[in-house]
Design a protein around this motif. Structure first.
Motif, PDB file in Angstrom:
ATOM      1  N   VAL A   1       2.067   2.302 -12.511  1.00 26.92           N
ATOM      2  CA  VAL A   1       1.484   1.128 -11.853  1.00 26.92           C
ATOM      3  C   VAL A   1       2.235  -0.108 -12.338  1.00 26.92           C
ATOM      4  O   VAL A   1       2.414  -0.312 -13.536  1.00 26.92           O
ATOM      5  CB  VAL A   1      -0.012   0.992 -12.166  1.00 26.92           C
ATOM      6  CG1 VAL A   1      -0.576  -0.284 -11.555  1.00 26.92           C
ATOM      7  CG2 VAL A   1      -0.770   2.212 -11.672  1.00 26.92           C
TER       8      VAL A   1
ATOM      9  N   ILE B   1       3.550   2.259  -8.091  1.00 31.49           N
ATOM     10  CA  ILE B   1       2.407   1.757  -7.327  1.00 31.49           C
ATOM     11  C   ILE B   1       2.256   0.277  -7.656  1.00 31.49           C
ATOM     12  O   ILE B   1       2.030  -0.086  -8.808  1.00 31.49           O
ATOM     13  CB  ILE B   1       1.117   2.513  -7.683  1.00 31.49           C
ATOM     14  CG1 ILE B   1       1.295   4.006  -7.386  1.00 31.49           C
ATOM     15  CG2 ILE B   1      -0.069   1.932  -6.920  1.00 31.49           C
ATOM     16  CD1 ILE B   1       0.179   4.873  -7.899  1.00 31.49           C
TER      17      ILE B   1
ATOM     18  N   ALA C   1      -3.933   6.561  -5.259  1.00 35.97           N
ATOM     19  CA  ALA C   1      -3.208   6.041  -6.424  1.00 35.97           C
ATOM     20  C   ALA C   1      -3.594   6.815  -7.683  1.00 35.97           C
ATOM     21  O   ALA C   1      -2.733   7.194  -8.475  1.00 35.97           O
ATOM     22  CB  ALA C   1      -3.494   4.550  -6.604  1.00 35.97           C
TER      23      ALA C   1
ATOM     24  N   LEU D   1      -0.915  -0.584  -3.619  1.00 36.38           N
ATOM     25  CA  LEU D   1      -2.336  -0.336  -3.804  1.00 36.38           C
ATOM     26  C   LEU D   1      -3.100  -1.064  -2.706  1.00 36.38           C
ATOM     27  O   LEU D   1      -3.114  -2.294  -2.653  1.00 36.38           O
ATOM     28  CB  LEU D   1      -2.792  -0.803  -5.188  1.00 36.38           C
ATOM     29  CG  LEU D   1      -4.253  -0.551  -5.535  1.00 36.38           C
ATOM     30  CD1 LEU D   1      -4.576   0.943  -5.494  1.00 36.38           C
ATOM     31  CD2 LEU D   1      -4.566  -1.119  -6.904  1.00 36.38           C
TER      32      LEU D   1
ATOM     33  N   ARG E   1       4.771   2.587  -3.466  1.00 32.83           N
ATOM     34  CA  ARG E   1       3.498   2.603  -2.738  1.00 32.83           C
ATOM     35  C   ARG E   1       2.768   1.311  -3.107  1.00 32.83           C
ATOM     36  O   ARG E   1       2.938   0.805  -4.211  1.00 32.83           O
ATOM     37  CB  ARG E   1       2.638   3.806  -3.147  1.00 32.83           C
ATOM     38  CG  ARG E   1       3.268   5.169  -2.945  1.00 32.83           C
ATOM     39  CD  ARG E   1       3.377   5.621  -1.508  1.00 32.83           C
ATOM     40  NE  ARG E   1       2.142   5.713  -0.792  1.00 32.83           N
ATOM     41  CZ  ARG E   1       1.413   6.824  -0.654  1.00 32.83           C
ATOM     42  NH1 ARG E   1       1.816   7.941  -1.201  1.00 32.83           N
ATOM     43  NH2 ARG E   1       0.288   6.807   0.041  1.00 32.83           N
TER      44      ARG E   1
END
Length: 136
Positions: free
Chosen positions: A52, A93, A41, A119, A117
């Protein structure tokens, strides 16, 4: 007891069932976005400009979050997904407490066309690795 007799007599069917369940589990995880370790990340954020998205509730977010994280609680994502439009070309993320909410939110975002994605281990793992957090 009958199950064990059936399993011993029909072991090819039992093996096939286990393999199908495993394949389903893997497919569902991928639909929600591939997991990214804290290290991966960090690399995505620094090298590719990944954003994020923190999906925890307000109190958890205020207690500590990743620098420049966008806060959209998981329960509000459906109504606020439009706020992420400027980041459609970036990797998103998803950060939650321990990984419990990133899956459903990831599926929503992937369905809307985002690259997602998750975390791995959530913010608990991020904190355990003593990575930086911003309070407030």
């Amino acid at each position: 007891m009958d199950f064990f007799v059936f399993a011993s007599e029909q072991w090819p069917l039992v093996c096939l069932l286990v393999a199908l369940i495993y394949a389903l589990a893997i497919t569902e995880r991928i639909k929600a976005g591939k997991p990214a370790s804290a290290h991966q990340a960090t690399l995505l954020i620094n090298s590719e400009g990944a954003k994020v998205i923190d999906v925890r509730d307000r109190a958890e977010y205020t207690a500590g979050h990743i620098v420049d994280a966008i806060h959209i609680p998981h329960g509000e994502m459906e109504n606020r997904i439009g706020e992420l439009a400027p980041y459609k070309d970036k990797v998103l993320i998803l950060a939650d407490k321990m990984g419990q909410h990133a899956g459903p939110v990831g599926r929503q975002l992937k369905k809307a066309g985002y690259t997602v994605r998750r975390l791995e281990g959530g913010m608990s793992e991020w904190s355990n690795q003593k990575l930086p957090l911003v309070k407030g």
